[in-house]
Design a protein around this motif. Structure first.
Motif, PDB file in Angstrom:
ATOM      1  N   LEU A   1      12.431  -6.988  69.843  1.00 46.57           N
ATOM      2  CA  LEU A   1      12.306  -7.668  71.129  1.00 46.57           C
ATOM      3  C   LEU A   1      10.872  -8.150  71.324  1.00 46.57           C
ATOM      4  CD1 LEU A   1      14.055  -8.150  73.740  1.00 46.57           C
ATOM      5  CD2 LEU A   1      13.108  -6.013  74.590  1.00 46.57           C
ATOM      6  N   SER A   2       9.928  -7.308  70.971  1.00 40.88           N
ATOM      7  CA  SER A   2       8.517  -7.669  71.073  1.00 40.88           C
ATOM      8  C   SER A   2       8.168  -8.827  70.142  1.00 40.88           C
ATOM      9  CB  SER A   2       7.656  -6.444  70.745  1.00 40.88           C
ATOM     10  OG  SER A   2       6.308  -6.781  70.740  1.00 40.88           O
ATOM     11  N   VAL A   3       8.673  -8.768  68.910  1.00 39.76           N
ATOM     12  CA  VAL A   3       8.416  -9.845  67.948  1.00 39.76           C
ATOM     13  C   VAL A   3       9.042 -11.149  68.436  1.00 39.76           C
ATOM     14  CG1 VAL A   3       8.873 -10.658  65.597  1.00 39.76           C
ATOM     15  CG2 VAL A   3       8.156  -8.291  65.992  1.00 39.76           C
ATOM     16  N   ALA A   4      10.268 -11.079  68.960  1.00 38.18           N
ATOM     17  CA  ALA A   4      10.945 -12.278  69.459  1.00 38.18           C
ATOM     18  C   ALA A   4      10.155 -12.913  70.599  1.00 38.18           C
ATOM     19  CB  ALA A   4      12.358 -11.940  69.916  1.00 38.18           C
ATOM     20  N   LYS A   5       9.592 -12.079  71.458  1.00 42.48           N
ATOM     21  CA  LYS A   5       8.774 -12.596  72.559  1.00 42.48           C
ATOM     22  C   LYS A   5       7.503 -13.253  72.025  1.00 42.48           C
ATOM     23  CE  LYS A   5       5.407 -12.038  75.719  1.00 42.48           C
ATOM     24  NZ  LYS A   5       4.038 -12.352  75.310  1.00 42.48           N
ATOM     25  N   GLU A   6       6.821 -12.579  71.106  1.00 43.76           N
ATOM     26  CA  GLU A   6       5.581 -13.122  70.544  1.00 43.76           C
ATOM     27  C   GLU A   6       5.820 -14.392  69.735  1.00 43.76           C
ATOM     28  OE1 GLU A   6       2.372 -12.201  71.125  1.00 43.76           O
ATOM     29  OE2 GLU A   6       3.274 -10.886  72.624  1.00 43.76           O
ATOM     30  N   ALA A   7       6.993 -14.496  69.120  1.00 44.82           N
ATOM     31  CA  ALA A   7       7.331 -15.678  68.318  1.00 44.82           C
ATOM     32  C   ALA A   7       7.837 -16.830  69.182  1.00 44.82           C
ATOM     33  CB  ALA A   7       8.379 -15.314  67.267  1.00 44.82           C
TER      34      ALA A   7
ATOM     35  N   THR B   1      24.383  -1.432  78.887  1.00 43.77           N
ATOM     36  CA  THR B   1      23.238  -0.548  78.661  1.00 43.77           C
ATOM     37  C   THR B   1      22.054  -1.245  78.001  1.00 43.77           C
ATOM     38  OG1 THR B   1      24.093   0.110  76.503  1.00 43.77           O
ATOM     39  CG2 THR B   1      24.691   1.509  78.395  1.00 43.77           C
ATOM     40  N   GLY B   2      22.312  -2.340  77.313  1.00 40.06           N
ATOM     41  CA  GLY B   2      21.267  -3.015  76.551  1.00 40.06           C
ATOM     42  C   GLY B   2      21.053  -2.401  75.179  1.00 40.06           C
ATOM     43  N   PHE B   3      21.833  -1.364  74.840  1.00 37.24           N
ATOM     44  CA  PHE B   3      21.685  -0.699  73.550  1.00 37.24           C
ATOM     45  C   PHE B   3      22.237  -1.572  72.427  1.00 37.24           C
ATOM     46  CE2 PHE B   3      22.104   3.848  75.464  1.00 37.24           C
ATOM     47  CZ  PHE B   3      20.813   3.785  75.922  1.00 37.24           C
TER      48      PHE B   3
ATOM     49  N   LEU C   1      10.692 -16.874  70.808  1.00 36.20           N
ATOM     50  CA  LEU C   1      12.151 -16.986  70.761  1.00 36.20           C
ATOM     51  C   LEU C   1      12.783 -16.622  72.097  1.00 36.20           C
ATOM     52  CD1 LEU C   1      12.715 -15.376  67.248  1.00 36.20           C
ATOM     53  CD2 LEU C   1      12.670 -17.818  67.828  1.00 36.20           C
ATOM     54  N   ILE C   2      12.092 -15.807  72.893  1.00 38.78           N
ATOM     55  CA  ILE C   2      12.540 -15.439  74.239  1.00 38.78           C
ATOM     56  C   ILE C   2      11.327 -15.441  75.162  1.00 38.78           C
ATOM     57  CG2 ILE C   2      14.535 -14.068  73.495  1.00 38.78           C
ATOM     58  CD1 ILE C   2      12.829 -11.558  73.889  1.00 38.78           C
ATOM     59  N   THR C   3      11.593 -15.480  76.453  1.00 34.45           N
ATOM     60  CA  THR C   3      10.499 -15.483  77.428  1.00 34.45           C
ATOM     61  C   THR C   3      10.017 -14.054  77.687  1.00 34.45           C
ATOM     62  OG1 THR C   3      11.960 -15.221  79.336  1.00 34.45           O
ATOM     63  CG2 THR C   3      11.503 -17.497  78.583  1.00 34.45           C
ATOM     64  N   THR C   4       8.842 -13.951  78.255  1.00 36.45           N
ATOM     65  CA  THR C   4       8.297 -12.650  78.627  1.00 36.45           C
ATOM     66  C   THR C   4       9.223 -11.962  79.616  1.00 36.45           C
ATOM     67  OG1 THR C   4       6.048 -13.428  78.256  1.00 36.45           O
ATOM     68  CG2 THR C   4       6.303 -11.491  79.676  1.00 36.45           C
ATOM     69  N   GLU C   5       9.731 -12.700  80.579  1.00 37.16           N
ATOM     70  CA  GLU C   5      10.624 -12.123  81.586  1.00 37.16           C
ATOM     71  C   GLU C   5      11.906 -11.592  80.955  1.00 37.16           C
ATOM     72  OE1 GLU C   5      11.785 -10.592  85.104  1.00 37.16           O
ATOM     73  OE2 GLU C   5       9.827 -11.374  84.553  1.00 37.16           O
ATOM     74  N   HIS C   6      12.469 -12.341  80.022  1.00 38.44           N
ATOM     75  CA  HIS C   6      13.679 -11.902  79.318  1.00 38.44           C
ATOM     76  C   HIS C   6      13.404 -10.596  78.568  1.00 38.44           C
ATOM     77  CE1 HIS C   6      17.554 -12.521  77.224  1.00 38.44           C
ATOM     78  NE2 HIS C   6      16.923 -12.014  76.179  1.00 38.44           N
ATOM     79  N   ALA C   7      12.270 -10.524  77.882  1.00 38.29           N
ATOM     80  CA  ALA C   7      11.912  -9.312  77.137  1.00 38.29           C
ATOM     81  C   ALA C   7      11.733  -8.127  78.090  1.00 38.29           C
ATOM     82  CB  ALA C   7      10.641  -9.547  76.325  1.00 38.29           C
ATOM     83  N   ARG C   8      11.072  -8.341  79.209  1.00 40.49           N
ATOM     84  CA  ARG C   8      10.867  -7.262  80.188  1.00 40.49           C
ATOM     85  C   ARG C   8      12.191  -6.768  80.743  1.00 40.49           C
ATOM     86  NH1 ARG C   8       5.914  -9.987  83.248  1.00 40.49           N
ATOM     87  NH2 ARG C   8       4.277  -9.274  81.852  1.00 40.49           N
ATOM     88  N   CYS C   9      13.089  -7.686  81.076  1.00 40.47           N
ATOM     89  CA  CYS C   9      14.396  -7.292  81.618  1.00 40.47           C
ATOM     90  C   CYS C   9      15.194  -6.483  80.605  1.00 40.47           C
ATOM     91  CB  CYS C   9      15.187  -8.519  82.060  1.00 40.47           C
ATOM     92  SG  CYS C   9      14.542  -9.300  83.540  1.00 40.47           S
ATOM     93  N   ARG C  10      15.195  -6.937  79.351  1.00 43.74           N
ATOM     94  CA  ARG C  10      15.915  -6.205  78.295  1.00 43.74           C
ATOM     95  C   ARG C  10      15.336  -4.807  78.117  1.00 43.74           C
ATOM     96  NH1 ARG C  10      19.307  -8.971  74.543  1.00 43.74           N
ATOM     97  NH2 ARG C  10      20.507 -10.317  75.907  1.00 43.74           N
ATOM     98  N   ALA C  11      14.012  -4.718  78.029  1.00 46.43           N
ATOM     99  CA  ALA C  11      13.361  -3.417  77.833  1.00 46.43           C
ATOM    100  C   ALA C  11      13.630  -2.497  79.024  1.00 46.43           C
ATOM    101  CB  ALA C  11      11.866  -3.602  77.611  1.00 46.43           C
TER     102      ALA C  11
END
Length: 143
Positions: free
Chosen positions: A88-94, A63-65, A96-106
Motif C-alpha cells: 500500500l505504501s509503495v503504491a502510494k509512493e509510485a 475488513t480491508g484484509f 498508483l493510489i492517492t494519499t487519502e486512499h492509502a490512509r483509508c485502507r490502512a
C-alpha cells in the motif's frame, strides 16, 4: 537481455510477478536513470501497476484484509496483512493510489486488527478475512 525478455522467457512468469515487482521497486527507486533502459523502466512500471491491481483486487471489503486465495472468504494471516500494508505504501509512493486512499485502507485494516480476538495477547496465525467464526481454542501458531 532486458527484464521483459527474461520474464517472458520463463514458464513460471505468473509465480515470479511478486519477485519482479520487488525488483521494480528497487530498480526504479534506487538506480540512476541511466542504469535502466527506457524500455525496461516502462515494462517495470507496467508490471508494478498490474501487480498492485492484482493485490488490491484480493481485499475483503468489510475488513480491508488481503485474502490468502483468490476466492471470497477464507483466511489471511499477519504476514499477509503486513506485506499488504507495505505494498500500500509503495503504491502510494509510485502514484498508483492517492494519499487519502492509502490512509483509508490502512485505517480500515488497523480498525479490523483491533477487533481480532487474541490468545494471551497474541494474534492467531490464521485470521478469517471477515472476522466471523474466530476460534481461539487448543493450540495455535503465532506469527
Amino acid at each position: 537481455m532486458g527484464f521483459k525478455t527474461r520474464l517472458a522467457g520463463t514458464r513460471r512468469a505468473k509465480g515470479r510477478r511478486t519477485v519482479w515487482c520487488a525488483l521494480a521497486v528497487l530498480v526504479l527507486g534506487t538506480a540512476s536513470p541511466r542504469a535502466v533502459s527506457v524500455d525496461d523502466r516502462a515494462f517495470l512500471s507496467t508490471l508494478m501497476a498490474d501487480t498492485w491491481r492484482c493485490l488490491d483486487a484480493m481485499i475483503e471489503p468489510g475488513t480491508g484484509f488481503p485474502r490468502d486465495t483468490q476466492r471470497p472468504g477464507g483466511v489471511t494471516n499477519t504476514t499477509n496483512i503486513g506485506l499488504y500494508l507495505a505494498a500500500l505504501s509503495v503504491a502510494k509512493e509510485a502514484g498508483l493510489i492517492t494519499t487519502e486512499h492509502a490512509r483509508c485502507r490502512a485505517a480500515k485494516i488497523i480498525a479490523s486488527l483491533e477487533r481480532c480476538k487474541r490468545m494471551h495477547g497474541f494474534m492467531p496465525n490464521f485470521i478469517p478475512v471477515n472476522l466471523k467464526g474466530q476460534k481461539l481454542e487448543g493450540h495455535m501458531a503465532v506469527s
